[in-house]
Scaffold this motif. Sequence first.
Motif, PDB file in Angstrom:
ATOM      1  N   PRO A  70      20.932 -55.592  19.881  1.00  0.00           N
ATOM      2  CA  PRO A  70      20.907 -54.123  19.809  1.00  0.00           C
ATOM      3  C   PRO A  70      22.211 -53.494  19.337  1.00  0.00           C
ATOM      4  CG  PRO A  70      19.876 -54.855  21.830  1.00  0.00           C
ATOM      5  CD  PRO A  70      20.408 -56.090  21.157  1.00  0.00           C
ATOM      6  N   GLU A  71      23.346 -53.971  19.816  1.00  0.00           N
ATOM      7  CA  GLU A  71      24.610 -53.327  19.458  1.00  0.00           C
ATOM      8  C   GLU A  71      24.994 -53.583  18.001  1.00  0.00           C
ATOM      9  OE1 GLU A  71      24.291 -55.823  21.391  1.00  0.00           O
ATOM     10  OE2 GLU A  71      25.813 -57.382  21.015  1.00  0.00           O
ATOM     11  N   ARG A  72      24.286 -54.483  17.342  1.00  0.00           N
ATOM     12  CA  ARG A  72      24.551 -54.736  15.920  1.00  0.00           C
ATOM     13  C   ARG A  72      23.524 -54.088  14.996  1.00  0.00           C
ATOM     14  NH1 ARG A  72      28.202 -58.373  14.397  1.00  0.00           N
ATOM     15  NH2 ARG A  72      29.158 -59.749  15.948  1.00  0.00           N
ATOM     16  N   GLN A  73      22.478 -53.513  15.568  1.00  0.00           N
ATOM     17  CA  GLN A  73      21.390 -52.998  14.730  1.00  0.00           C
ATOM     18  C   GLN A  73      21.805 -51.816  13.851  1.00  0.00           C
ATOM     19  OE1 GLN A  73      17.971 -52.363  17.241  1.00  0.00           O
ATOM     20  NE2 GLN A  73      17.817 -54.539  17.782  1.00  0.00           N
TER      21      GLN A  73
END
Lengths: 259, 259
Positions: free
Chosen positions: B163-166
């Motif tokens: 999620p934190e890279r999406q």
Amino acid sequence: MAAAADRDTKRPARMSVWLDGKAASRGRRAGGDQPSGLDRERITSATVRLLDAEGLAKFSMRRLAAELDVTAMSLYWYVDSKDDLLELASDAVAGELVLPDPDADPDADWRDQLRDLTQGYRALLVRHPWLSPLVGHFLNIGPNWVALSLCVQRLIRRTGLPPERQAGGIAAVFQFVYGFGTIEGHFRKRCAEAGLTQDEYFAHAMGAVGGRAELAPVMDAAREMVEARSGETVDDMRDHDFTSAVDLLIAGIEARTVR
Amino acid sequence: MAAAADRDTKRPARMSVWLDGKAASRGRRAGGDQPSGLDRERITSATVRLLDAEGLAKFSMRRLAAELDVTAMSLYWYVDSKDDLLELASDAVAGELVLPDPDADPDADWRDQLRDLTQGYRALLVRHPWLSPLVGHFLNIGPNWVALSLCVQRLIRRTGLPPERQAGGIAAVFQFVYGFGTIEGHFRKRCAEAGLTQDEYFAHAMGAVGGRAELAPVMDAAREMVEARSGETVDDMRDHDFTSAVDLLIAGIEARTVR
DNA sequence: ACCTGAACACCGTTCAAGT
DNA sequence: ACCTGAACACCGTTCAAGT
């Protein structure tokens, strides 16, 4: 139609100041003793100043002339058209970028150099929001843009990416930064014009959007993403996204490198 | 200064047609029996037609009004400003994009879906070269842009990117396509205006550039790259670069995915 | 409810004329 | 060599007035 109308009179479409433009030396004669002290350099830097202060939409030949205490028509002695002037301004600010010499230090990591250069290009586009549409419109073959291109080419060679993949790699990295810097610069400009901080503007937009039922799903998705990222402020989130995108690009380059 | 001048009279800066605009329903009353047969839809599609035919620079309210056999001022009954009209046109063509439903077929490969969507977005920007500056200028929260955003978000979730890279992944992919499509669309437009094929234009530019000694190193580098790539024509080279950039992005996503 | 005419304050650029 | 004034053919938008 138009094609028929200028069948014979058609002049060979203009490509760039750097190719078909007026000589750059006008107004720089021996004594530098023009009545008005005008020359191309002074005109270009006044253009940049005005573009920074008031934006591309408000920039005009008449406005610039007033700034230089001269009539609009005197500018045409030094420059063929407004477009030529904008092309000169574009190259002028491209010169603000500090370019690494990729081949100077053979031990330097290309990853660090790429991170620096992308940050610099991003900052340039954000500092001069009027630059992005110009980069889209011209060939970008002035001396400073050429220097940047060369630097990028040498940098990409150091990654180990095979030759047939290098052009794609350059595109992936620099078109990304172009798009990112364009959107960021424009958002900051809108906030400044509205007299709001980025966070205020964001909250305001979210509030307005929240009032419309169709937009609810985007809101939810946006909220999820905001929560998944580290920062609190718009600036934090954007820095996070930029860093993580560049990291992803570096990972892609490494994955496609033959070692 | 300006800030002081409109201290009290300042209206709350406009954000978007979709938020502060005139009601969309004007001119669509029961019988549809306006004197001139005007309504927002007809105005918007005429705008798109005109922008496609003559470009953003030549588009004007007066020109559009003439096309619709009406005075320029009648348009202001349906729309608050030229900007609002352009925002409507932007969303209208965004609707041309065929969006996959990423969650419909759980067996479908996200890579194929991403390749299709990026090709579609690229083609859209190339088909309507006036679109790119508008995407840079507006918030892009019309129904069709929102649908695209949602689709992109769902697609990126299927990649397995944490999620934190999406958000970074979305930026890397879609800002790249935006930048690429912008430059490609503009180059094609210039060629068309000059009455040359892309290859003719390219040859002409290379010839002109070749005459200038400072530009020799770029020429060499460009030649090397041309030789390293497969195709013969400008189109071939560009397709090669686009495909290889998207491939690099996919490799990056895979490398940053936890499995 | 919808459309118009006249007006305001602008544009970029050309051209002949001035110094 | 350099600068100007007047003119041409445009802009977006406001406003009061028409039907």
